[in-house]
Design a protein around this motif. Structure first.
Motif, PDB file in Angstrom:
ATOM      1  N   TRP A  50      10.524   9.842  -2.247  1.00 30.35           N
ATOM      2  CA  TRP A  50       9.329   9.434  -1.549  1.00 30.35           C
ATOM      3  C   TRP A  50       8.960  10.444  -0.474  1.00 30.35           C
ATOM      4  O   TRP A  50       9.818  10.930   0.253  1.00 30.35           O
ATOM      5  CB  TRP A  50       9.528   8.066  -0.899  1.00 30.35           C
ATOM      6  CG  TRP A  50       9.575   6.924  -1.861  1.00 30.35           C
ATOM      7  CD1 TRP A  50       9.935   6.950  -3.162  1.00 30.35           C
ATOM      8  CD2 TRP A  50       9.270   5.561  -1.556  1.00 30.35           C
ATOM      9  NE1 TRP A  50       9.874   5.702  -3.710  1.00 30.35           N
ATOM     10  CE2 TRP A  50       9.473   4.836  -2.742  1.00 30.35           C
ATOM     11  CE3 TRP A  50       8.867   4.897  -0.422  1.00 30.35           C
ATOM     12  CZ2 TRP A  50       9.262   3.450  -2.816  1.00 30.35           C
ATOM     13  CZ3 TRP A  50       8.661   3.525  -0.494  1.00 30.35           C
ATOM     14  CH2 TRP A  50       8.846   2.824  -1.683  1.00 30.35           C
ATOM     15  N   PRO A  51       7.664  10.733  -0.352  1.00 31.13           N
ATOM     16  CA  PRO A  51       7.244  11.600   0.756  1.00 31.13           C
ATOM     17  C   PRO A  51       7.353  10.825   2.071  1.00 31.13           C
ATOM     18  O   PRO A  51       7.213   9.617   2.104  1.00 31.13           O
ATOM     19  CB  PRO A  51       5.799  11.930   0.414  1.00 31.13           C
ATOM     20  CG  PRO A  51       5.353  10.860  -0.516  1.00 31.13           C
ATOM     21  CD  PRO A  51       6.574  10.366  -1.221  1.00 31.13           C
ATOM     22  N   LYS A 108       0.958   6.534  -6.997  1.00 26.20           N
ATOM     23  CA  LYS A 108      -0.176   7.410  -7.294  1.00 26.20           C
ATOM     24  C   LYS A 108       0.172   8.871  -7.036  1.00 26.20           C
ATOM     25  O   LYS A 108      -0.124   9.740  -7.859  1.00 26.20           O
ATOM     26  CB  LYS A 108      -1.374   6.988  -6.437  1.00 26.20           C
ATOM     27  CG  LYS A 108      -2.639   7.703  -6.773  1.00 26.20           C
ATOM     28  CD  LYS A 108      -3.798   7.149  -5.981  1.00 26.20           C
ATOM     29  CE  LYS A 108      -5.080   7.848  -6.360  1.00 26.20           C
ATOM     30  NZ  LYS A 108      -6.226   7.305  -5.640  1.00 26.20           N
ATOM     31  N   ARG A 109       0.812   9.158  -5.907  1.00 31.75           N
ATOM     32  CA  ARG A 109       1.115  10.538  -5.532  1.00 31.75           C
ATOM     33  C   ARG A 109       2.137  11.174  -6.468  1.00 31.75           C
ATOM     34  O   ARG A 109       2.021  12.349  -6.827  1.00 31.75           O
ATOM     35  CB  ARG A 109       1.619  10.590  -4.105  1.00 31.75           C
ATOM     36  CG  ARG A 109       1.965  11.992  -3.646  1.00 31.75           C
ATOM     37  CD  ARG A 109       2.475  11.969  -2.247  1.00 31.75           C
ATOM     38  NE  ARG A 109       1.362  12.293  -1.370  1.00 31.75           N
ATOM     39  CZ  ARG A 109       1.450  12.318  -0.059  1.00 31.75           C
ATOM     40  NH1 ARG A 109       2.570  11.994   0.534  1.00 31.75           N
ATOM     41  NH2 ARG A 109       0.420  12.647   0.670  1.00 31.75           N
ATOM     42  N   LEU A 110       3.147  10.418  -6.884  1.00 33.68           N
ATOM     43  CA  LEU A 110       4.205  10.963  -7.729  1.00 33.68           C
ATOM     44  C   LEU A 110       3.957  10.741  -9.219  1.00 33.68           C
ATOM     45  O   LEU A 110       4.803  11.079 -10.046  1.00 33.68           O
ATOM     46  CB  LEU A 110       5.562  10.358  -7.338  1.00 33.68           C
ATOM     47  CG  LEU A 110       6.005  10.605  -5.896  1.00 33.68           C
ATOM     48  CD1 LEU A 110       7.328   9.916  -5.634  1.00 33.68           C
ATOM     49  CD2 LEU A 110       6.095  12.095  -5.607  1.00 33.68           C
ATOM     50  N   ASN A 111       2.817  10.180  -9.561  1.00 33.12           N
ATOM     51  CA  ASN A 111       2.438   9.914 -10.950  1.00 33.12           C
ATOM     52  C   ASN A 111       3.517   9.123 -11.686  1.00 33.12           C
ATOM     53  O   ASN A 111       3.911   9.472 -12.805  1.00 33.12           O
ATOM     54  CB  ASN A 111       2.124  11.204 -11.701  1.00 33.12           C
ATOM     55  CG  ASN A 111       0.898  11.894 -11.171  1.00 33.12           C
ATOM     56  OD1 ASN A 111      -0.057  11.232 -10.768  1.00 33.12           O
ATOM     57  ND2 ASN A 111       0.915  13.210 -11.132  1.00 33.12           N
ATOM     58  N   GLN A 120       2.160   1.667  -3.498  1.00 32.62           N
ATOM     59  CA  GLN A 120       1.038   2.058  -4.349  1.00 32.62           C
ATOM     60  C   GLN A 120       0.712   3.536  -4.163  1.00 32.62           C
ATOM     61  O   GLN A 120       0.449   4.236  -5.142  1.00 32.62           O
ATOM     62  CB  GLN A 120      -0.173   1.222  -3.972  1.00 32.62           C
ATOM     63  CG  GLN A 120      -0.935   0.426  -4.985  1.00 32.62           C
ATOM     64  CD  GLN A 120      -0.399   0.231  -6.350  1.00 32.62           C
ATOM     65  OE1 GLN A 120       0.486  -0.580  -6.578  1.00 32.62           O
ATOM     66  NE2 GLN A 120      -0.940   0.932  -7.296  1.00 32.62           N
ATOM     67  N   SER A 121       0.736   4.016  -2.934  1.00 31.31           N
ATOM     68  CA  SER A 121       0.440   5.432  -2.692  1.00 31.31           C
ATOM     69  C   SER A 121       1.547   6.322  -3.261  1.00 31.31           C
ATOM     70  O   SER A 121       1.259   7.421  -3.761  1.00 31.31           O
ATOM     71  CB  SER A 121       0.242   5.706  -1.201  1.00 31.31           C
ATOM     72  OG  SER A 121       1.455   5.538  -0.504  1.00 31.31           O
ATOM     73  N   VAL A 122       2.794   5.866  -3.214  1.00 32.33           N
ATOM     74  CA  VAL A 122       3.888   6.643  -3.808  1.00 32.33           C
ATOM     75  C   VAL A 122       3.718   6.710  -5.321  1.00 32.33           C
ATOM     76  O   VAL A 122       3.893   7.780  -5.930  1.00 32.33           O
ATOM     77  CB  VAL A 122       5.258   6.023  -3.429  1.00 32.33           C
ATOM     78  CG1 VAL A 122       6.376   6.592  -4.275  1.00 32.33           C
ATOM     79  CG2 VAL A 122       5.539   6.243  -1.960  1.00 32.33           C
ATOM     80  N   CYS A 158       0.830  -1.210   0.000  1.00 35.90           N
ATOM     81  CA  CYS A 158       0.000   0.000   0.000  1.00 35.90           C
ATOM     82  C   CYS A 158       0.864   1.259   0.000  1.00 35.90           C
ATOM     83  O   CYS A 158       0.525   2.256  -0.646  1.00 35.90           O
ATOM     84  CB  CYS A 158      -0.951   0.004   1.196  1.00 35.90           C
ATOM     85  SG  CYS A 158      -2.244  -1.236   1.081  1.00 35.90           S
ATOM     86  N   ARG A 159       1.973   1.214   0.716  1.00 34.63           N
ATOM     87  CA  ARG A 159       2.893   2.353   0.757  1.00 34.63           C
ATOM     88  C   ARG A 159       3.451   2.639  -0.631  1.00 34.63           C
ATOM     89  O   ARG A 159       3.468   3.782  -1.084  1.00 34.63           O
ATOM     90  CB  ARG A 159       4.036   2.040   1.731  1.00 34.63           C
ATOM     91  CG  ARG A 159       5.135   3.054   1.744  1.00 34.63           C
ATOM     92  CD  ARG A 159       4.879   4.113   2.786  1.00 34.63           C
ATOM     93  NE  ARG A 159       6.083   4.914   2.954  1.00 34.63           N
ATOM     94  CZ  ARG A 159       6.155   6.204   2.662  1.00 34.63           C
ATOM     95  NH1 ARG A 159       5.091   6.831   2.229  1.00 34.63           N
ATOM     96  NH2 ARG A 159       7.271   6.857   2.842  1.00 34.63           N
TER      97      ARG A 159
END
Length: 180
Positions: free
Chosen positions: A176-177, A154-157, A150-152, A147-148
């Motif tokens: 990575w944020p 999505k967030r960073l396109n 996947q969110s990266v 999930c981590r």
């Protein structure tokens, strides 16, 4: 007596108007159970079986299903855990030993998270098996890692790819944020 004996029975009648078709079953009964099974002394009637309905092929617009052959199913190549671990190690520069270890420094954690995502995305490994490969971690930890990542993505396109090498390199190069 120690052998098997046979006896005849018929099926039970349920009182409906269907014609009764006696059926003879041969049952194998051992020893003293023979007397208990035939106490009734009369055959038991059963209703006749209903015939199966005819298929509705004659209806307009009916298209019979196409049979599926194994060669019709396109299979994506699955990769082994060792192969994915080597890909992750070469893309990140973190040794395989460190990815499998208990170390929690940011670069090792990031490489481990990338491996978990690659294992879920590009192999048939279960979450539990993937967790066992990265130092005996729980399946929920593997799911969190996926999930981590996947969110990266999505967030960073980050543009997805079917190549695990390209994805590992893109994920490692991205800023990575968070704590990484």
């Amino acid at each position: 007596m120690s052998g098997f004996r046979t006896f005849e029975t018929s099926r039970v009648s349920f009182g409906d108007n269907r014609p009764k078709a006696p059926v003879v079953d041969i049952a194998l009964v051992r020893g003293p159970h023979l007397n208990a099974a035939t106490k009734l002394g009369r055959p038991i009637q059963a209703p006749a079986a209903k015939p199966w309905p005819e298929p509705k092929i004659s209806e307009k617009g009916f298209i019979p299903p196409k049979p599926v052959r194994p060669e019709d199913i396109e299979q994506s190549p699955t990769r082994t855990a060792r192969h994915l671990m080597e890909i992750c190690s070469s893309a990140t520069g973190v040794a395989v030993f460190d990815i499998k270890s208990e170390r929690r420094d940011p670069s090792t954690v990031k490489a481990r998270q990338i491996f978990c995502w690659l294992a879920i995305r590009f192999s048939d490994l279960s979450l539990t098996r993937t967790g066992n490969l990265v130092g005996g971690r729980d399946h929920s930890t593997v799911r969190h890692n996926e999930c981590r990542v996947q969110s990266v993505i999505k967030r960073l396109n980050i543009e997805p790819s079917d190549c695990p090498i390209a994805m590992a390199q893109r994920l490692w190069a991205a800023k990575w944020p968070g704590r990484h």
